[in-house]
Design an enzyme around this catalytic site. Structure first.
Site, mmCIF file in Angstrom:
data_model
loop_
_atom_site.group_PDB
_atom_site.id
_atom_site.type_symbol
_atom_site.label_atom_id
_atom_site.label_comp_id
_atom_site.label_asym_id
_atom_site.label_seq_id
_atom_site.Cartn_x
_atom_site.Cartn_y
_atom_site.Cartn_z
ATOM 1 C CB SER A 148 -0.925 0.017 1.224
ATOM 2 O OG SER A 148 -0.155 -0.070 2.409
ATOM 3 C CG ASN B 79 -4.540 -3.718 13.693
ATOM 4 O OD1 ASN B 79 -3.894 -3.727 12.642
ATOM 5 N ND2 ASN B 79 -4.966 -4.821 14.273
ATOM 6 C CB THR C 92 -41.437 24.338 -11.542
ATOM 7 O OG1 THR C 92 -42.527 24.641 -12.414
ATOM 8 C CG2 THR C 92 -41.394 25.379 -10.416
ATOM 9 C CG HIS C 93 -42.407 20.602 -13.826
ATOM 10 N ND1 HIS C 93 -42.695 19.328 -13.409
ATOM 11 C CD2 HIS C 93 -43.109 21.426 -13.003
ATOM 12 C CE1 HIS C 93 -43.543 19.370 -12.386
ATOM 13 N NE2 HIS C 93 -43.795 20.641 -12.115
ATOM 14 C CE LYS D 57 -19.511 23.211 -29.450
ATOM 15 N NZ LYS D 57 -19.471 21.806 -29.775
ATOM 16 C CG ASN E 88 -17.182 22.877 -26.291
ATOM 17 O OD1 ASN E 88 -18.231 23.252 -26.815
ATOM 18 N ND2 ASN E 88 -16.258 22.198 -26.944
ATOM 19 C CD GLU F 203 -19.283 19.936 -21.197
ATOM 20 O OE1 GLU F 203 -19.744 19.039 -21.908
ATOM 21 O OE2 GLU F 203 -18.429 20.749 -21.603
ATOM 22 C CE1 TYR G 121 -6.505 -2.670 9.693
ATOM 23 C CE2 TYR G 121 -5.706 -4.923 9.495
ATOM 24 C CZ TYR G 121 -5.771 -3.630 9.017
ATOM 25 O OH TYR G 121 -5.125 -3.295 7.858
ATOM 26 C CD GLN H 41 -3.069 -2.382 2.660
ATOM 27 O OE1 GLN H 41 -2.463 -2.690 3.670
ATOM 28 N NE2 GLN H 41 -2.732 -2.839 1.463
ATOM 29 C CE LYS I 7 -4.436 3.460 4.874
ATOM 30 N NZ LYS I 7 -5.195 2.194 5.118
HETATM 31 N N1 ARG Z 1 -1.554 -0.989 5.661
HETATM 32 C C1 ARG Z 1 -2.477 -1.364 6.686
HETATM 33 C C2 ARG Z 1 -3.790 -0.592 6.496
HETATM 34 O O1 ARG Z 1 -3.786 0.310 5.760
HETATM 35 C C3 ARG Z 1 -1.916 -1.019 8.009
HETATM 36 C C4 ARG Z 1 -2.391 -1.870 9.133
HETATM 37 C C5 ARG Z 1 -1.891 -3.244 8.977
HETATM 38 N N2 ARG Z 1 -2.251 -4.062 10.067
HETATM 39 C C6 ARG Z 1 -2.156 -5.363 10.035
HETATM 40 N N3 ARG Z 1 -2.512 -6.004 11.094
HETATM 41 N N4 ARG Z 1 -1.688 -5.999 8.991
HETATM 42 O O2 ARG Z 1 -4.799 -0.928 7.060
#
Ligand code: ARG
Length: 449
Positions: free
Chosen positions: A10, A97, A142-143, A270, A272, A277, A304, A309, A312
């Site tokens: 990650s 965690n 309206t509409h 044009k 635009n 948009e 957890y 993960q 994100k």
């Molecule tokens: N990269 C993990 C996340 O974004 C971090 C936590 C990882 N924890 C674990 N027990 N493997 O959630």
């Protein structure tokens, strides 16, 4: 050979959390030293080392290593290289965690501040535009059918209200984000005399989480943000839709400044409205980001799970989309010009004043339902004659009701708007009040984040 670990990596996206991760680690190290869980000396070494790591990242000199999977491992490993064995004491009484939950909360708190600022800037532009065309009158719809005359400023301030509710939602989200998860450990709490109140104070959290299991598995604060973001983008999308058709030849209400239009590669004439948009189009991805995280969360047992993960990328995408929209929208609004003559002309024609003619009869004593029926007949008559209401002679009016007098001709778009003189209505004095309330709101941002 297949590199299976790619699947779990990650670092290419969680590295954007480095400032928050380091701030969390520094507070944690200080707490460990203060509580005697590690020596003050080691704590000092760790804090200094983390400062160096931060500097390396800022200066783009940090040796990112994909095989270390995530941000937390990258930073800890680098700390080890910089300060030696003391680095191994940082993770005492902490788990990735509660660490990653902390990072996301710190990041979200920062992002919420920027989000509210962006919305305030957008409101500022709406207010400036509404003030510039304070008395400009236009057809209200309206509409998507012409309905009654309204002030252009009133129409714009409708969006001011929508963005005000968005700000409310983001502020509410901040309150729930502002809870410290650190000290929850992997799930059960930690077996050290950790001072969580100290951590909360160091890191600027209002309170500490009440349940360690909830703290490491809760992502509601991200969902709160995403839900508010989805609604907020829906508002931008609606405004964009209006900007798109207002700027068309068919409507011809507004002109966008050159910076916010693009030409066509083949049609030289044009202009635009690409920015509007794209704001409308980008709304789709933010909805997707919300649905994505809701779906990630829906089957997770306590506590957890690595699925988390996946919170994100979608979240960052939504944040980037909102902040990018705030970069362009306020300026696009400021540069927009209204064709006042055209919209004012349209506001008085095509039966826009039919309700006012009915109201006129009501003022002469006729029950509204009856007046409504009379004007409906009048409109039908006009249509067969190819006339507008104002073009009828008094004799023609009299064919439909004796209550009509010469003063029926004093009904105009302006008189129509001025008659809507109740709280929230479009009468110019009400809109003036609305404008000054909006101005006050923007000046007293004390309740903002
Ligand atoms: N990269 C993990 C996340 O974004 C971090 C936590 C990882 N924890 C674990 N027990 N493997 O959630």
């Amino acid at each position: 050979m297949t590199n299976y670990t790619n699947y779990t990596v990650s670092i290419h996206y969680d590295r954007r959390l480095y400032r928050h991760d380091i701030a969390g680690s520094i507070a944690h190290a200080r707490m460990l030293g203060k509580q005697g869980i590690i020596s003050e000396e080691d704590a000092g070494l760790i804090v200094d080392g983390l400062g160096k790591v931060r500097q390396e990242i800022q200066e783009d000199k940090f040796p990112w290593d994909e095989t270390l999977e995530d941000l937390h491992m990258n930073i800890e490993s680098r700390l080890h290289a910089l300060i030696g064995p003391a680095a191994g004491r940082l993770h005492t009484g902490r788990s990735r965690n509660d660490q990653v939950a902390l990072d996301m909360r710190l990041y979200t708190k920062d992002v919420l501040k920027e989000t509210v600022q962006g919305l305030r800037a957008t409101q500022g532009s709406l207010l400036a535009l509404a003030t510039r065309y304070q008395t400009g009158i236009m057809p209200g719809y309206t509409h998507l059918q012409r309905a009654q005359p309204v002030l252009f400023a009133h129409h714009l301030l409708a969006y001011f209200q929508m963005f005000q509710r968005d700000i409310d939602r983001f502020c509410d989200c901040y309150r729930r984000t502002d809870v410290l998860p650190l000290g929850s450990g992997a799930l059960a709490g930690v077996a050290y005399p950790s001072d969580r109140d100290f951590l909360a104070q160091e890191l600027g959290f209002r309170e500490v989480s009440a349940n360690s299991m909830d703290a490491v598995s809760d992502r509601d604060f991200l969902l709160d943000y995403l839900a508010a973001a989805a609604i907020c983008m829906m508002h931008f999308s609606r405004l964009s839709e209006e900007i798109v058709f207002w700027s068309s030849r068919e409507f011809g209400f507004i002109r966008l400044s050159d910076e916010f239009t693009t030409g066509s590669s083949i049609m030289p004439q044009k202009r635009n409205p690409d920015f509007a948009e794209l704001a409308r189009g980008k709304t789709g991805r933010v909805y997707g980001d919300l649905m994505g995280l809701l779906t990630v969360m829906k089957g997770l047992p306590m506590t957890y799970n690595r699925d988390l993960q996946e919170d994100k990328e979608g979240f960052f995408d939504a944040v980037d989309t909102l902040l990018a929209t705030f970069q362009v929208y306020p300026d696009m609004l400021k540069g927009l010009t209204l064709d006042e003559g055209r919209v004012a002309g349209l506001a008085g024609e095509s039966f826009m004043l039919a309700t006012d003619v009915a109201d006129y009869l009501v003022n002469k004593g006729m029950p509204f339902r009856e007046a409504y029926g009379v004007v409906k007949e009048l409109c039908r008559h006009c249509e067969t004659q190819g006339k507008d209401l104002q073009d009828l002679t008094l004799e023609e009016y009299h064919c439909f009701s004796d209550s009509f007098d010469q003063d029926v001709y004093s009904i105009t778009a302006e008189s129509s708007a001025a008659a809507r003189d109740n709280p929230g209505g479009t009468a110019p004095n009400r809109v003036a009040e609305e404008l000054s309330r909006a101005k006050e709101l923007l000046e007293s941002t004390a309740n903002d984040l």
